[in-house]
Design an enzyme around this catalytic site. Sequence first.
Site, mmCIF file in Angstrom:
data_model
loop_
_atom_site.group_PDB
_atom_site.id
_atom_site.type_symbol
_atom_site.label_atom_id
_atom_site.label_comp_id
_atom_site.label_asym_id
_atom_site.label_seq_id
_atom_site.Cartn_x
_atom_site.Cartn_y
_atom_site.Cartn_z
ATOM 1 N N LYS A 202 -2.172 1.032 -3.625
ATOM 2 C CA LYS A 202 -2.211 1.998 -4.723
ATOM 3 C C LYS A 202 -2.652 1.344 -6.038
ATOM 4 O O LYS A 202 -2.623 0.133 -6.188
ATOM 5 C CB LYS A 202 -0.834 2.649 -4.901
ATOM 6 C CG LYS A 202 -0.405 3.494 -3.704
ATOM 7 C CD LYS A 202 -1.337 4.679 -3.506
ATOM 8 C CE LYS A 202 -0.790 5.691 -2.524
ATOM 9 N NZ LYS A 202 -0.612 5.177 -1.163
HETATM 10 N N1 T4K Z 1 1.616 10.856 -0.385
HETATM 11 C C1 T4K Z 1 0.322 10.547 -0.385
HETATM 12 C C2 T4K Z 1 -0.665 11.551 -0.877
HETATM 13 C C3 T4K Z 1 -0.094 9.282 0.065
HETATM 14 O O1 T4K Z 1 -1.412 8.969 0.079
HETATM 15 C C4 T4K Z 1 0.868 8.364 0.516
HETATM 16 C C5 T4K Z 1 0.458 7.065 1.007
HETATM 17 C C6 T4K Z 1 2.232 8.734 0.468
HETATM 18 C C7 T4K Z 1 2.577 10.006 0.018
HETATM 19 C C8 T4K Z 1 3.342 7.838 0.928
HETATM 20 O O2 T4K Z 1 3.474 6.697 0.120
HETATM 21 P P1 T4K Z 1 4.104 5.354 0.816
HETATM 22 O O3 T4K Z 1 5.353 5.791 1.531
HETATM 23 O O4 T4K Z 1 3.085 4.736 1.709
HETATM 24 O O5 T4K Z 1 4.451 4.512 -0.394
HETATM 25 C C9 T4K Z 1 -2.594 3.792 3.345
HETATM 26 C C10 T4K Z 1 -1.248 3.450 2.763
HETATM 27 O O6 T4K Z 1 -0.432 2.769 3.697
HETATM 28 C C11 T4K Z 1 -0.487 4.640 2.274
HETATM 29 O O7 T4K Z 1 0.478 4.154 1.346
HETATM 30 C C12 T4K Z 1 -1.406 5.612 1.563
HETATM 31 N N2 T4K Z 1 -0.764 6.810 1.165
HETATM 32 C C13 T4K Z 1 -2.576 5.978 2.445
HETATM 33 C C14 T4K Z 1 -3.540 6.912 1.772
HETATM 34 O O8 T4K Z 1 -3.296 4.788 2.735
HETATM 35 P P2 T4K Z 1 -3.389 3.200 5.735
HETATM 36 O O9 T4K Z 1 -2.812 3.395 7.083
HETATM 37 O O10 T4K Z 1 -4.812 3.528 5.525
HETATM 38 O O11 T4K Z 1 -3.030 1.751 5.165
HETATM 39 P P3 T4K Z 1 -3.419 0.333 5.632
HETATM 40 O O12 T4K Z 1 -2.186 -0.454 5.680
HETATM 41 O O13 T4K Z 1 -4.264 0.387 6.853
HETATM 42 O O14 T4K Z 1 -4.281 -0.202 4.428
HETATM 43 C C15 T4K Z 1 -5.581 0.281 4.130
HETATM 44 C C16 T4K Z 1 -6.472 -0.866 3.790
HETATM 45 O O15 T4K Z 1 -5.968 -1.531 2.651
HETATM 46 C C17 T4K Z 1 -6.576 -1.927 4.860
HETATM 47 O O16 T4K Z 1 -7.670 -1.691 5.672
HETATM 48 C C18 T4K Z 1 -6.764 -3.210 4.079
HETATM 49 C C19 T4K Z 1 -6.205 -2.929 2.724
HETATM 50 N N3 T4K Z 1 -4.966 -3.659 2.496
HETATM 51 C C20 T4K Z 1 -3.775 -3.103 2.924
HETATM 52 C C21 T4K Z 1 -2.604 -3.763 2.692
HETATM 53 C C22 T4K Z 1 -1.301 -3.164 3.150
HETATM 54 C C23 T4K Z 1 -5.003 -4.883 1.889
HETATM 55 O O17 T4K Z 1 -6.087 -5.382 1.572
HETATM 56 N N4 T4K Z 1 -3.831 -5.526 1.643
HETATM 57 C C24 T4K Z 1 -2.622 -5.028 2.011
HETATM 58 O O18 T4K Z 1 -1.582 -5.647 1.746
HETATM 59 O O19 T4K Z 1 -2.486 4.027 4.714
#
Ligand code: T4K
Length: 401
Positions: A202
């Site tokens: 974020k």
């Molecule tokens: N409401 C809305 C509208 C939301 O978009 C979200 C979360 C929430 C509620 C809930 O908030 P949280 O409970 O998560 O705080 C990601 C995020 O995990 C998620 O927080 C977010 N929305 C959503 C839109 O995107 P993924 O499954 O695409 O995340 P992930 O872990 O695959 O990360 C995406 C990319 O980010 C990775 O390909 C590489 C990069 N990355 C990720 C992490 C964790 C990094 O470079 N470093 C890192 O440490 O969901």
Amino acid sequence: MHTTEGTPDVAHRLPAFTEPLHVGRPNMGDRARFLARVNGALDRLWLTNDGPLVREFEEHLATVAGTRYCVATCNGTNALQIAARACGIGVGDEVIVPSFTWVATAHALEWIGAVPVFCDVDEESGTADVAHLERLIGPRTRGILGVHVFGRPCDISALSAVADRAGVPLFFDAAHAVGCTYGGRPIGGFGRAEIFSFHATKYVHSFEGGAIVTDDHDIATRARAMRQQGIDENRRIAGPGTVARMNEISAAMGLTSLESIDSFTAANRRNHEAYRAGLAGVPGIHLREPKPGERSNHQYVIIEVDAASPVDRDGLHEVLTAHNVLVRKYFHPICHQVEPYRSAPERHAPLPLPRAEALAERVLALPTGTAVGPAEIEVVCAIIRDTAEAGHRPLAPPRAA
Ligand code: T4K
């Protein structure tokens, strides 16, 4: 820049990037300040449970959001669950919510036993179609949850009027919208409550984190207790609760991140402008823009691939991924198309949602943030341009190292 080719017309020379270019790379603030805060917490031996860094983070965030109260949590999903409960929503209560959002919005409701009922979206803003939403209001409706998707504010005034007419609380998932405005006022103080996410991906992050912001004293008091086993400020157990506290190390990161929001916005805006310039005139590719006249954090760069484009969204996704540009299909599939909602359309999606479904087939999130610069964006745009102009060609195998 980790590219094998820095020139246009690269779509058939694989891969353009030797290292993955991610969407969602964390925006890091000043590392020395973060580490100093962590050292302070370690010296104090106060690591969680409403520690001084969490309190400071809550104060700083309330200032950014322009609200009287802020309750920090361990993530945005828990913040949503608590906000819903604090608004009086419980088991069997229907809450109307747009389907075009991250599944956390719906799952947070489902997890507390409420029933998400999905409405369609306005295609231009991607936020709730208010007229459609109003048609879904029925005898079991107990709440309306708007989503400021990609930081673009909902039509808050129309939603407020609908919520008032129905006599149900309106609250907002503002996970993407820290630092954004509606009518010139910061997102945070609208409806009964709003929630933020501080996941690593974020705009502002605390590794994992979230917050409920509100001007409503009762909601803030209930949320603060619910976050900590229902224990109130007098250490009495005032009701049911969960454990959704933010810890001190997360607050150290959150504070460091909040201090840097001006530089994050500047980098994001620069990137958005670079994409706008690089994608100008590319057939069938449309860059989503923030709402005119409002402040945006520009944390998401979203393109739409039109039906008329020679390449479809999935084809472009395939080409970019092959080039190590790890674009994301935010949000596809959308909420009513995944379980458990897909199996019970009469309960969760009683009306057709054609605009949300069409939008979900068109969108792609592109890399931005402080870890991405104009040189990389130029190459990403060249790949998109080349692919869109030529159509989706079969990909050549990677060249030998
Ligand atoms: N409401 C809305 C509208 C939301 O978009 C979200 C979360 C929430 C509620 C809930 O908030 P949280 O409970 O998560 O705080 C990601 C995020 O995990 C998620 O927080 C977010 N929305 C959503 C839109 O995107 P993924 O499954 O695409 O995340 P992930 O872990 O695959 O990360 C995406 C990319 O980010 C990775 O390909 C590489 C990069 N990355 C990720 C992490 C964790 C990094 O470079 N470093 C890192 O440490 O969901």
